[in-house]
Design a protein around this motif. Structure first.
Motif, mmCIF file in Angstrom:
data_model
loop_
_atom_site.group_PDB
_atom_site.id
_atom_site.type_symbol
_atom_site.label_atom_id
_atom_site.label_comp_id
_atom_site.label_asym_id
_atom_site.label_seq_id
_atom_site.Cartn_x
_atom_site.Cartn_y
_atom_site.Cartn_z
ATOM 1 N N THR A 1 -5.693 -0.988 -3.922
ATOM 2 C CA THR A 1 -5.076 -2.289 -3.518
ATOM 3 C C THR A 1 -5.306 -3.462 -4.413
ATOM 4 O O THR A 1 -4.570 -4.457 -4.277
ATOM 5 C CB THR A 1 -6.087 -2.547 -2.183
ATOM 6 O OG1 THR A 1 -7.592 -2.495 -2.546
ATOM 7 C CG2 THR A 1 -5.845 -1.479 -1.075
ATOM 8 N N ASP B 1 -9.395 2.945 -5.336
ATOM 9 C CA ASP B 1 -8.868 1.996 -4.391
ATOM 10 C C ASP B 1 -7.740 1.439 -5.256
ATOM 11 O O ASP B 1 -8.153 0.727 -6.288
ATOM 12 C CB ASP B 1 -10.196 1.188 -3.995
ATOM 13 C CG ASP B 1 -9.535 0.040 -3.548
ATOM 14 O OD1 ASP B 1 -8.448 -0.256 -2.905
ATOM 15 O OD2 ASP B 1 -10.362 -1.029 -3.022
ATOM 16 N N GLN C 1 1.622 1.701 -3.648
ATOM 17 C CA GLN C 1 0.346 1.751 -4.338
ATOM 18 C C GLN C 1 0.102 3.552 -4.114
ATOM 19 O O GLN C 1 -0.615 4.135 -5.048
ATOM 20 C CB GLN C 1 -0.819 1.135 -3.820
ATOM 21 C CG GLN C 1 -0.933 -0.380 -4.406
ATOM 22 C CD GLN C 1 -1.581 -1.110 -3.085
ATOM 23 O OE1 GLN C 1 -2.209 -0.858 -2.167
ATOM 24 N NE2 GLN C 1 -1.537 -2.508 -3.684
ATOM 25 N N ASP D 1 0.910 -1.274 -0.079
ATOM 26 C CA ASP D 1 0.098 0.025 0.032
ATOM 27 C C ASP D 1 0.658 1.235 -0.017
ATOM 28 O O ASP D 1 0.491 2.182 -0.361
ATOM 29 C CB ASP D 1 -0.864 -0.025 1.413
ATOM 30 C CG ASP D 1 -0.503 -0.115 2.545
ATOM 31 O OD1 ASP D 1 0.966 -0.211 2.545
ATOM 32 O OD2 ASP D 1 -1.051 -0.119 3.629
#
Length: 584
Positions: free
Chosen positions: A486, A484, A100, A97
């Motif tokens: 993820t 998002d 990301q 993350d």
């Protein structure tokens, strides 16, 4: 975020806390502390030499320092693993993350991503091209022009206040030869048959423009007159005409300068005498006889008493002549005054981009800048080696003397400005570069410019396809940044994100090293990883960028695709190259 700068600060903070706890000395010098990718990616995402470079200051073995630091790293919320390698190198991995989130950094600023403030507005002067105004630019000039222009853009992106300068070599014997050559074309323009161009004059037909300009300025005023009457006015018009041609050639390549400085103006202003008087007052000019050099005799050596600059006191191999045998100043003397002028204009940091035949000039100019600025100025000289012009592997001959050389303009018209600019930056400046007309337009992985541009065009194609398939979807940069992220867990996706996140560090390191060619290889690696990821989607449908019925994953991957496009566009902008939206 610059990931490497961020963790450099984190390491520095950990050292500060350890000092406050009495486990390490306070006030450690961290100048040599580096955070960088490990040489082997299998060792982790980041690495530091902190323990190695601090061992003498701390008075402990590197591994003992590393053991203190590794505990601090393991406590960091973004770190999944931290290990000690060898005698004390620290390696660590970061959570998915964390990587990301770096896409959000890119999407927030677009092609401006990578801009840095390490320059802190420091003024720096980059002088490049500076060709004699005796004819149009040839392909050899193109390399120095592109290198200097890209270096200036790179430094500006890194936060420096950059001045792009051209030094007009409009004094000396070559411009008198230009005047005589232009006068011949002047007579031709007035209807005379001039026959074969005499030996020693410039034969190129480009001088017909100077002849026409002289007729427009003076009619037949100088026809039949003695050279002593027409040399100066003819020279002035010829230089003006040639300089306009050079500026036009540079414009065709997208090269610009902020300042044009005339060597003749330096002579006329007395700047040379004043600059050398400063050196003389400092005891750095004397009359002496140089020892004959070993090996090849340089052009400026004469076995006679000469006015010399004590260059050897500042790192040069020998002292250097300042006057010719006729009492006129040498080019070196004028260059000393010119660099002092730049220093007085506020440019303590100076870069000269010179051609391959100026290698022997580097040490003497650096010595001169140190001396004339009393140590306040610095000069980096970047030598651009020769360009070998080829067509399908066969040499394309050029000869400025014969007038049959291949001009810069011809090369640009043949393959386009952007290809010329990019290809001139695919080798380090001090390495010979092959420019093959056939290969630079070849659509293959071996052609760096096509491969990088194809990656940008492919990214745009993916985004267009996604909009076409779902016109109602919000694919604006802000929407993608808010997505998002993820789902981006495939090793190839994360590897690409790590590569993109290295862009700010690359800008800084390339700017500090004055090496814009590093950007070409970085962009090529981005392109290679992106193309490989696209190809994986061909083999495995679950890895495609656009997945029907899976909006969450699609938005995450489109964020990655857009980030790729932005970073490539950022690099191409430094190069002065327009990113291609689609390839035909």
């Amino acid at each position: 975020m610059n990931v490497f700068s961020y963790f450099h600060a984190e390491i520095a903070g950990a050292l500060g806390r350890l000092a406050a706890e009495g486990k390490l000395p306070a006030g450690l010098d961290l100048a040599k502390l580096v955070v960088e990718p490990p040489r082997d990616a299998a060792h982790g995402d980041l690495s530091t030499n902190a323990a190695m470079v601090l061992t003498k200051q701390v008075g402990k073995p590197p591994r003992a320092i590393a053991e203190l630091l590794v505990a601090a790293l393991r406590a960091h919320p973004a770190v999944t693993e931290a290990t000690i390698a060898g005698p004390g190198f620290l390696n660590w991995r970061l959570k998915d993350d964390f990587w990301q989130e770096r896409l959000k950094d890119i999407l927030a600023v677009g092609p401006a991503y990578g801009a840095s403030d390490i320059g802190r507005g420091t003024k720096i002067n980059v002088e490049y091209v500076s060709a004699n105004p005796t004819g149009p630019m040839h392909v050899g000039h193109a390399r120095g022009a592109v290198f200097g222009d890209a270096l200036a853009s790179l430094l500006a992106k890194a936060g420096f206040d950059v001045c792009r300068e051209y030094y007009i070599n409009d004094a000396g014997a070559q411009v008198d030869v230009l005047a005589r050559s232009a006068y011949l074309r002047y007579r031709e323009a007035l209807g005379e048959a001039i026959g074969e161009i005499p030996q020693g004059l410039y034969p190129g037909e480009y001088l017909k423009a100077a002849g026409q300009a002289l007729v427009q300025c003076y009619g037949d005023k100088w026809l039949g007159k003695d050279e002593s009457e027409w040399l100066v006015p003819v020279r002035d018009v010829a230089i003006e005409t040639m300089l306009a041609m050079i500026k036009d050639d540079l414009a065709s390549l997208g090269v610009r300068h902020d300042v044009f400085t005339s060597e003749r103006a330096l002579h006329a202003s007395g700047a040379i005498d004043k600059a050398l008087a400063t050196l003389e007052a400092a005891g750095l000019i004397y009359v002496g006889v140089l020892e004959p050099p070993k090996g090849k005799t340089p052009d400026d050596w004469e076995p006679r008493p000469q006015t010399l600059f004590a260059a050897s006191r500042f790192g040069d191999d020998v002292d250097r002549p300042l006057k010719k045998s006729d009492g006129a100043w040498t080019y070196f003397a004028a260059d000393i005054a010119y660099h002092l002028d730049k220093y007085r204009r506020g440019f303590a940091q100076q870069i000269d981009v010179l051609g391959a035949d100026h290698g022997g000039y580097v040490k003497r100019m650096q010595a001169a800048v140190t001396a004339i600025t009393n140590g306040g100025g610095s000069l980096d000289v970047k030598i651009c080696q020769l360009v070998q012009l080829l067509d399908n592997g066969e040499p394309v001959k050029m000869s400025k003397r014969s007038g049959t050389f291949v001009t810069l303009r011809e090369v640009v018209e043949e393959v386009g400005k952007d290809i010329v600019r990019f290809m001139m930056l695919t080798r380090k400046n001090d390495q010979t570069l092959d420019f093959d007309f056939a290969k630079v337009v070849d659509q293959s992985r071996d052609n760096m410019v096509w491969y990088v541009q194809y990656a940008h065009a492919r990214a745009q194609s993916v985004l267009r396809k996604a909009r076409a398939e779902d016109p109602a979807a919000d694919l604006a940069d802000q929407a993608l940044a808010a997505a998002d992220l993820t789902p981006l867990v495939d090793p190839s996706e994360l590897a690409l994100i790590r590569q993109l996140a290295g862009w700010p560090r690359l800008i800084e390191s390339a700017a500090e090293a004055h090496e814009p060619h590093r950007l070409a290889f970085y962009l090529y690696e981005i392109a290679a990883q992106f193309h490989a990821l696209w190809n994986k989607g061909k083999d495995d449908a679950s890895l495609r960028f656009v997945l029907a019925g899976d909006t969450r994953t699609t938005l995450a991957r489109l964020a990655l695709v857009q980030a790729v496009g932005f970073v490539i566009a950022s690099g191409l902008d430094v190069f002065g190259v327009a990113p291609v939206m689609e390839l035909r």
